[in-house]
Write a protein that holds these residues in place. Structure first.
Motif, PDB file in Angstrom:
ATOM      1  N   UNK A  94       0.848  -1.160  -0.080  1.00  0.00           N
ATOM      2  CA  UNK A  94       0.189  -0.089  -0.022  1.00  0.00           C
ATOM      3  C   UNK A  94       0.957   1.337   0.166  1.00  0.00           C
ATOM      4  N   UNK A  95       2.133   1.377   0.670  1.00  0.00           N
ATOM      5  CA  UNK A  95       2.940   2.414   1.070  1.00  0.00           C
ATOM      6  C   UNK A  95       3.942   2.484   0.298  1.00  0.00           C
ATOM      7  N   UNK A  96       4.038   1.695  -0.967  1.00  0.00           N
ATOM      8  CA  UNK A  96       5.227   1.987  -2.091  1.00  0.00           C
ATOM      9  C   UNK A  96       5.420   3.349  -2.307  1.00  0.00           C
ATOM     10  N   UNK A  97       4.586   4.319  -2.361  1.00  0.00           N
ATOM     11  CA  UNK A  97       4.880   5.595  -2.793  1.00  0.00           C
ATOM     12  C   UNK A  97       5.274   6.505  -1.794  1.00  0.00           C
ATOM     13  N   UNK A  98       5.275   6.141  -0.441  1.00  0.00           N
ATOM     14  CA  UNK A  98       5.630   7.000   0.546  1.00  0.00           C
ATOM     15  C   UNK A  98       4.826   6.758   1.804  1.00  0.00           C
ATOM     16  N   UNK A  99       5.180   7.473   2.644  1.00  0.00           N
ATOM     17  CA  UNK A  99       4.298   7.150   4.014  1.00  0.00           C
ATOM     18  C   UNK A  99       3.908   8.550   4.436  1.00  0.00           C
ATOM     19  N   UNK A 138      10.982  -1.135   7.041  1.00  0.00           N
ATOM     20  CA  UNK A 138      12.350  -0.363   7.104  1.00  0.00           C
ATOM     21  C   UNK A 138      12.593   0.315   5.940  1.00  0.00           C
ATOM     22  N   UNK A 139      12.312  -0.572   4.776  1.00  0.00           N
ATOM     23  CA  UNK A 139      12.806  -0.120   3.302  1.00  0.00           C
ATOM     24  C   UNK A 139      11.995   1.021   3.027  1.00  0.00           C
ATOM     25  N   UNK A 140      10.546   1.021   3.569  1.00  0.00           N
ATOM     26  CA  UNK A 140       9.730   1.937   3.309  1.00  0.00           C
ATOM     27  C   UNK A 140      10.126   3.334   3.707  1.00  0.00           C
ATOM     28  N   UNK A 141      10.884   3.069   5.132  1.00  0.00           N
ATOM     29  CA  UNK A 141      11.290   4.603   5.716  1.00  0.00           C
ATOM     30  C   UNK A 141      12.210   5.290   4.802  1.00  0.00           C
ATOM     31  N   UNK A 150      19.601  11.978   3.864  1.00  0.00           N
ATOM     32  CA  UNK A 150      20.553  12.868   3.082  1.00  0.00           C
ATOM     33  C   UNK A 150      20.627  12.861   1.767  1.00  0.00           C
ATOM     34  N   UNK A 151      19.710  11.974   1.165  1.00  0.00           N
ATOM     35  CA  UNK A 151      19.749  11.966  -0.379  1.00  0.00           C
ATOM     36  C   UNK A 151      18.418  11.792  -0.813  1.00  0.00           C
ATOM     37  N   UNK A 152      17.533  12.768  -0.371  1.00  0.00           N
ATOM     38  CA  UNK A 152      15.899  12.530  -0.644  1.00  0.00           C
ATOM     39  C   UNK A 152      15.814  12.479  -2.024  1.00  0.00           C
ATOM     40  N   UNK A 153      14.954  11.725  -2.558  1.00  0.00           N
ATOM     41  CA  UNK A 153      14.315  11.418  -3.896  1.00  0.00           C
ATOM     42  C   UNK A 153      12.730  11.925  -4.107  1.00  0.00           C
ATOM     43  N   UNK A 154      12.209  12.553  -5.087  1.00  0.00           N
ATOM     44  CA  UNK A 154      10.759  12.538  -5.102  1.00  0.00           C
ATOM     45  C   UNK A 154      10.054  11.590  -5.225  1.00  0.00           C
ATOM     46  N   UNK A 155       8.843  11.408  -5.002  1.00  0.00           N
ATOM     47  CA  UNK A 155       8.110  10.294  -5.015  1.00  0.00           C
ATOM     48  C   UNK A 155       7.991   9.588  -6.217  1.00  0.00           C
TER      49      UNK A 155
END
Length: 941
Positions: free
Chosen positions: A77-82, A115-118, A167-172
């Motif tokens: 369900x949360x594959x695109x973000x939390x 954890x991977x979703x985090x 520290x290396x944020x990527x867009x959804x």
């Protein structure tokens, strides 16, 4: 995609209390994605609280499969973000999964997936969500650190990867309508608030023999240590010592040492430096650093190894600043001294056998760092013996020499110059501790010879690139500057062996010669450096000549001339900030040490108006110079020739020296808070000299060898010096004083009496405080002394009153004189006006004119002497028929100037006179005025 039903449910939950996300009235719902729904972009609702309750259940058949199935659906369900609003429930599910791993290993995969979703972006529905769910988010992120306790390599690595992704944020990957990504720094801020850094530091102890996990943890800490908040948390968790002790752990990749050194750097820079140094100042940490540095020094040949070696040395240098660090005990100090000197002083030690530094940038930096660490180490006195054994002085002196032509050098010209300056600067710190080694190496002779080269005209193209080379580009100022600093450091040890050796080698004459040479070649571009050189020369001369008459005689008139040259500096330059203040202080010190006490030099100084220059500086009214100048003046006044010079001085507005000194006295008393009335008169006759500090400071009994407040007051301000100078000038014959000055002079004249009375009063008060009862005779004597002191105060106050009254009477008399002068002026104007009126009357009325004429003739006739002597010739002075009443004088006859000379009646006479005749030579002047008895044309004068 979210369904309409899910959105409606979310809105209903939003209107409730957000912080109580686990409340029964709020049921978080998420969409469960199926293949058909994914195609349509729609989610089905899912109750997160139900998942939590399911995971909390135990002892049911087939429960594990069901739990794993629900967690898998949750992950899908949360594959695109939390969403931030669901973060607390999701991490609670993660925590429940982690708790089951010990007994149910299949939950490792579920925990891994969550954890991977985090690492995915956090999503917010409203702008305020970041603030609203800040506490839940911080607690959730902190949970990641706690999960490092789970003994699963795969899980630990994933946690580290997740944190690094902060520290290396990527867009959804996909855009979800109604949601937007939280700010890129939001996760980092929440990690700081939640204290994630602390748990990550603590996890290092769990990974003693697990290199891969340890490297990942260090990578996380490297990222976390970029923040000051995290560095403070890590420092409190003893991260510095924990990381440093593991520097030598086996690591083929080399990442461990690199990341550890980077973390230590960040901790030193962004947290409490003192606390980090304290953590690293133990034997275990220093042994680890020593081993790492030695290995890199001996076996590191790559560019990366050399850089890392230098970084470790800088960290070591910082630790060495702590005197409690066991640098000597661990043997690190001895090794560092060996590494610093092995190039200059050959050693058979196996650590450096066959080693040689290249002229690469990293090795060059290493050499400078080693010089620097010697300066730090020498502050610890037990290091001195190691410096002696390592022959540090001899090694450093190999650089103190002029460049040799056609010699192959290990360093480039620019590098050698920088190392030379650094070596001399290091000697300034080390040589004063090793006097015997300095003298055995002929240190004075080497430095003086080097200074001689600095002063010479030999061609030398200096680069002036380094910190020590400031101002030395294209000249030898930098070399001269640091050489003089070294000499100054040695001279101010006051070691007679060193100073005598310097004087025997002609240092005084050489210093004066250098100073004169600098004066003769002004350099405005490097003015600050030149001023520092001049100041050091004067300080060296002061140190050599103090208390030695023979050396003062060598200083002689040439030395006095350079002092006078500085004293004539424009006072406006004292505010320039270039160093003129320091130079003036050095000059005043040299007057005290090199001139005073040597009568020929004193007389020459007076002859060249040196006292005038001193008083000119004193008149600038700069407090920092006053005390020293007045002290010099007191000593100079012992010379009988001084008084005439002091009395002859005149400042601005004809101010005399006595007036200036009295003015300084008044200013000093005002700053000290001494009680005086508006006229400067004594108010308290019992305590006429008491300052505000003495008023506040209560009298306490003191031992006999401790000076009291009244005694200390003599040396802490300039009043005693002013009293001494005026006393030597004779209080009775001081020129140029006003009434206000005389009022103050009465106090100055009795300064010693007042001070003695003040001290006796302190004695009396101390006796009372100690509850001692003096014998009758002593008591009477004390009372008589205090009474006499008070009577002196009353007498001075009475004399001051007389002076003030006398001045008031004088002011009244002066005022009356001014008024009388004004009255006379007005009367004269009235007479002039009356005379003018009479003149107008005579010119406008014929009868008045005739009457005045008759009166005039009558007066003239009455004034004549009627009895004429025999044979006397009478000359008629009256002009017959003249109708004027003004006296007539001599009559002149004017003959016209020939036209040929003036060019006609309309010619410009000035221009005509400029024209030279073609013939006849120069113009001739004609005498055209002749006094005769009967004029052709009469002009009354």
């Amino acid at each position: 995609m979210w369904t309409k039903e899910a959105a409606a449910t979310a809105e209903a939950r939003e209107s409730g209390i957000r912080n109580k996300s686990s409340s029964s009235s709020q049921i978080p719902v998420v969409g469960v994605v199926t293949e058909d729904d994914e195609a349509q972009g729609v989610f089905k609702p899912m109750d997160l609280n139900r998942v939590i309750k399911l995971l909390e259940e135990t002892d049911k058949d087939g429960l594990e499969e069901k739990q794993l199935k629900f967690v898998k659906k949750l992950v899908q369900c949360f594959q695109n973000g939390l969403p931030l609003r669901d973060l607390a429930q999701i991490f609670k599910i993660l925590n429940l999964c982690a708790g089951k791993i010990k007994n149910q290993p299949r939950f490792v995969e579920s925990a891994y997936d969550i954890i991977k979703l985090c690492g995915l972006p956090f999503l917010k529905k409203k702008v305020s969500d970041e603030i609203t769910y800040a506490e839940d988010t911080a607690n959730s992120i902190a949970l990641l650190g706690d999960l490092m306790k789970i003994p699963s390599s795969e899980l630990r690595i994933q946690i580290c990867k997740c944190i690094v992704d902060f520290y290396h944020a990527e867009p959804p990957k996909k855009h979800i309508p109604g949601y937007q990504q939280a700010s890129s720094s939001y996760k980092i801020q929440m990690a700081e608030v939640g204290g994630l850094a602390k748990t990550m530091v603590q996890s290092i102890t769990l990974l003693e023999n697990q290199l891969v996990e340890k490297l990942w943890v260090l990578k996380v800490l490297q990222h976390l240590s970029t923040s000051e908040v995290n560095c403070t948390i890590m420092m409190k968790a003893q991260a510095a010592s924990g990381i440093c002790t593991h520097l030598n752990d086996p690591d083929p990749s080399g990442q461990l040492l690199f990341r550890s050194s980077e973390i230590l750097w960040n901790l030193l820079e962004k947290s409490s430096k003192e606390e980090v140094i304290q953590q690293l100042s133990n034997l275990e940490c220093l042994l680890a650093l020593k081993e790492v540095f030695t290995n890199l020094f001996m076996r590191g040949f790559s560019h990366y190894d050399r850089q890392l070696r230098n970084d470790i040395l800088v960290i070591t240098t910082i630790i060495a600043q702590n005197p409690e660090a066991p640098m000597i005990e661990c043997g690190f100090t001895k090794d560092l001294i060996l590494f610093a000197t092995f190039n200059e002083v050959k050693s058979q030690n196996l650590l450096v056998k066959g080693l040689k530094l290249s002229n690469s940038y990293e090795d060059f930096e290493l050499k400078k760092l080693l010089f620097n660490v010697i300066v730090i180490l020498c502050k610890d006195l037990p290091t001195v013996q190691l410096l002696i054994d390592g022959k540090v002085i001899l090694a450093l002196f190999t650089y103190v020499k002029k460049p040799e032509k056609q010699k192959i050098m290990d360093w480039s010209a620019a590098q050698h110059e920088e190392l030379q300056l650094h070596a001399i600067a290091t000697l300034s710190s080390v040589a004063p501790l090793l006097i015997e080694e300095y003298m055995s190496c002929q240190g004075n002779a080497r430095v003086l010879a080097f200074l001689e080269w600095c002063e010479s005209e030999d061609l030398f193209f200096s680069h002036g690139n380094s910190f020590h080379g400031t101002g030395g580009r294209g000249n030898k100022f930098a070399q001269m500057r640091y050489s003089l600093r070294l000499l100054r450091a040695m001279v101010y040890l006051e070691d007679e062996t060193v100073n005598t050796d310097l004087c025997e080698k002609g240092t005084i004459q050489q210093m004066i010669g250098i100073f004169k040479n600098i004066i003769s070649k002004p350099n405005e571009k490097e003015e600050a450096i030149v001023l520092e050189i001049q100041s050091d020369i004067l300080l060296i001369l002061s140190g050599l000549c103090e208390n030695h008459i023979q050396r003062k005689e060598i200083f002689g008139t040439e030395g006095v001339d350079i002092v006078l040259h500085v004293m004539k500096t424009d006072p406006r330059k004292l505010q320039s900030g270039l160093g003129y203040n320091v130079l003036l202080f050095s000059t005043l010190d040299s007057i005290w040490c090199c001139i005073l006490g040597c009568y020929p030099s004193e007389d020459y100084f007076l002859e060249k108006e040196g006292i005038f220059l001193l008083l000119d500086v004193l008149a600038l009214n700069q407090k920092k110079f006053c005390n020293l100048i007045l002290g010099i003046m007191v000593e100079f006044c012992d010379n009988p020739k001084t008084a005439a010079h002091v009395n002859a001085w005149q400042g601005t507005k004809d101010q005399t020296a006595a007036s200036l000194l009295i003015k300084l006295w008044r200013k000093e008393e005002k700053e000290l808070g001494v009680k005086r009335d508006k006229n400067g008169k004594i108010i308290d006759t019992k305590k006429p000299l008491f300052t505000s500090f003495q008023e506040e400071q209560k009298i306490i009994p003191l031992p006999a060898n401790c000076p009291s407040v009244a005694v200390m007051d003599v040396s802490e301000n300039i009043r005693a010096k002013i009293y001494a100078i005026l006393g030597k000038l004779d209080f009775e014959n001081l020129p140029g004083l006003s009434a206000e000055d005389f009022v103050t002079l009465c106090i100055i004249h009795r300064y010693l009496d007042f001070k003695i009375g003040e001290i006796w009063n302190e004695i009396y008060e101390e006796i009372k405080l100690e509850k001692l009862r003096p014998v009758t005779t002593d008591k009477k004597a004390l009372e008589a002394i205090t009474t006499a002191s008070e009577n002196v105060g009353k007498m001075v106050a009475s004399l001051q009153s007389e002076i003030i009254e006398s001045q008031a009477r004088q002011d009244v008399q002066n005022e009356q004189k001014v008024y009388a002068k004004i009255q006379a002026t007005h009367k004269q104007r009235e007479l002039a006006n009356k005379s003018w009126e009479n003149f107008l009357a005579r010119t406008s009325n014929a009868k008045t004119l005739k009457k005045a004429k008759r009166l005039q003739e009558k007066a003239i006739e009455a004034s004549r002497y009627h009895k004429r002597p025999q044979n006397a010739v009478f000359h008629q002075t009256d002009i017959k028929g003249l109708n004027t009443t003004v006296p007539t004088g001599g009559v002149v006859t004017v003959e016209s100037t020939p036209a040929r000379l003036v060019g006609g009646p309309l010619a410009d006479t000035d221009i005509a006179l400029k024209k030279l005749p073609i013939r006849g030579g120069a113009l001739q002047r004609v005498k055209a005025v002749e006094i005769v008895d009967a004029p052709k044309k009469s002009i009354p004068t």
